[in-house]
Design a protein around this motif. Structure first.
Motif, PDB file in Angstrom:
ATOM      1  N   GLU A   1     -27.336 -26.979 -40.224  1.00  0.00           N
ATOM      2  CA  GLU A   1     -26.695 -25.878 -40.940  1.00  0.00           C
ATOM      3  C   GLU A   1     -26.305 -24.773 -39.963  1.00  0.00           C
ATOM      4  O   GLU A   1     -27.045 -24.442 -39.031  1.00  0.00           O
ATOM      5  N   VAL A   2     -25.124 -24.204 -40.190  1.00  0.00           N
ATOM      6  CA  VAL A   2     -24.609 -23.159 -39.302  1.00  0.00           C
ATOM      7  C   VAL A   2     -24.198 -21.949 -40.129  1.00  0.00           C
ATOM      8  O   VAL A   2     -23.601 -22.099 -41.208  1.00  0.00           O
ATOM      9  N   ARG A   3     -24.505 -20.761 -39.634  1.00  0.00           N
ATOM     10  CA  ARG A   3     -24.053 -19.512 -40.240  1.00  0.00           C
ATOM     11  C   ARG A   3     -23.182 -18.796 -39.227  1.00  0.00           C
ATOM     12  O   ARG A   3     -23.594 -18.606 -38.069  1.00  0.00           O
ATOM     13  N   LEU A   4     -21.986 -18.400 -39.624  1.00  0.00           N
ATOM     14  CA  LEU A   4     -21.087 -17.714 -38.698  1.00  0.00           C
ATOM     15  C   LEU A   4     -20.079 -16.880 -39.478  1.00  0.00           C
ATOM     16  O   LEU A   4     -19.929 -17.025 -40.687  1.00  0.00           O
ATOM     17  N   SER A   5     -19.380 -15.993 -38.756  1.00  0.00           N
ATOM     18  CA  SER A   5     -18.373 -15.139 -39.375  1.00  0.00           C
ATOM     19  C   SER A   5     -17.034 -15.875 -39.428  1.00  0.00           C
ATOM     20  O   SER A   5     -16.818 -16.881 -38.734  1.00  0.00           O
ATOM     21  N   LEU A   6     -16.106 -15.344 -40.198  1.00  0.00           N
ATOM     22  CA  LEU A   6     -14.775 -15.931 -40.271  1.00  0.00           C
ATOM     23  C   LEU A   6     -14.080 -15.869 -38.916  1.00  0.00           C
ATOM     24  O   LEU A   6     -13.394 -16.818 -38.518  1.00  0.00           O
ATOM     25  N   ARG A   7     -14.234 -14.768 -38.197  1.00  0.00           N
ATOM     26  CA  ARG A   7     -13.550 -14.681 -36.908  1.00  0.00           C
ATOM     27  C   ARG A   7     -14.163 -15.622 -35.882  1.00  0.00           C
ATOM     28  O   ARG A   7     -13.455 -16.100 -34.984  1.00  0.00           O
ATOM     29  N   ASP A   8     -15.459 -15.915 -35.993  1.00  0.00           N
ATOM     30  CA  ASP A   8     -16.046 -16.895 -35.087  1.00  0.00           C
ATOM     31  C   ASP A   8     -15.603 -18.308 -35.455  1.00  0.00           C
ATOM     32  O   ASP A   8     -15.432 -19.167 -34.576  1.00  0.00           O
TER      33      ASP A   8
END
Length: 309
Positions: free
Chosen positions: A99-106
């Motif tokens: 599972e990965v959590r990241l921002s839209l820009r990333d």
């Protein structure tokens, strides 16, 4: 922006050299190059409808930033990507197992720098195909259209190949029936439309200056050196671009920046005569053709030329 062409003799010579380079590499190719500031151009099939493949991620990037500028999304918005629902691909989130959590820009960073398909579809789900097509329409790209997600693009290949699986892609008859290599049945554009889009980004016309600067930055971080960048092996020449690939299809669009301030948008789209997945010459000719075009744009007298595209 006023558009003009290179002098006829210079343009014809460059076009002939570009076509010879394509032929020597065993590909059919189409190219358009323009001086970002002067508007001068080199045309070698610039209005041919072509399969964009992952080059269309550039259109999605612009739409993402325009949606953010309009306040319809926040680029720092966080999203969680589970491991069980990812668009196939060899890079980025598509290749990760947890599972990965990241921002839209990333996610946009992964989409552009390593052409991550999962990140692209994550952003496409947030932005929407309609917004991507509205963006290209508003920017004057009249022959550019996104028609599917990247998962759907890959699914058409799997369906068209049939039960034999990926090994069937060695058969030219199988390649010929793929929807993914037919611009009438997949996302498509033209070389001229793509240099128009790049020029708008580099001239701060595709969005606000801050958003265009962010787009230029991420385009400059692409990791692949084997296509467009291979034609400009100089420490003081900067190449920012986006590749696109499908069976027999190898593309790249980008901007080449020289230390004297010269900026040149180039779009190169190719189809190989052989279905082989590894064709170094077919990759390298994208850089070779781009270099010929840029050299023509930088030749004496080019900047003063005028005329119709």
């Amino acid at each position: 922006m006023t558009e003009s062409t290179t002098p006829d003799h210079s343009r014809a010579r460059a076009r002939a050299r570009i076509r010879d380079a394509f032929a020597d590499a065993g590909v059919t190719g189409w190219l358009h190059a323009r001086d970002v500031d002067a508007g001068t151009q080199v045309d070698a099939g610039a209005d041919q409808s072509v399969v964009t493949a992952s080059v269309h991620k550039l259109c999605l990037l612009v739409a993402l930033h325009r949606e953010a500028d309009a306040g319809r999304l926040d680029l720092t918005e966080q999203t969680v990507v589970p491991p069980w629902d990812r668009t196939p691909g060899p890079t980025g989130l598509a290749a990760m197992l947890d599972e990965v959590r990241l921002s839209l820009r990333d996610a946009a960073h992964l989409m552009m720098t390593v052409s991550d398909n999962t990140s692209a579809d994550l952003l496409l789900a947030r932005v929407g195909l309609d917004a991507v097509n509205d963006t290209t329409r508003r920017l004057g790209l009249t022959r550019t259209r996104a028609v599917q997600t990247f998962r759907e693009f890959l699914t058409t290949i799997r369906e068209d190949v049939g039960p034999t699986g990926p090994q069937a892609l060695a058969d030219p008859r199988v390649i010929a029936r793929l929807r993914a290599v037919d611009p009438a049945r997949t996302s498509h554009s033209t070389p001229r439309d793509m240099t128009r889009l790049l020029t708008a980004i580099w001239r701060d016309e595709a969005g606000t200056p801050d958003h265009c600067a962010a787009m230029r930055r991420v385009l400059g971080l692409q990791v692949w050196p084997h296509r467009l960048a291979s034609g400009f092996p100089f420490d003081d020449v900067h190449v920012a671009g986006k590749t696109g690939s499908a069976p027999t299809v190898r593309n790249e669009v980008g901007v080449v920046e020289y230390p004297d301030g010269g900026r040149y948008a180039v779009a190169v789209f190719t189809r190989a005569a052989t279905p082989a997945a590894t064709l170094p010459a077919a990759d390298a000719v994208i850089g070779t053709a781009a270099r010929i075009a840029v050299d023509a744009l930088r030749s004496p007298g080019t900047a003063a030329s005028t005329g119709a595209p």
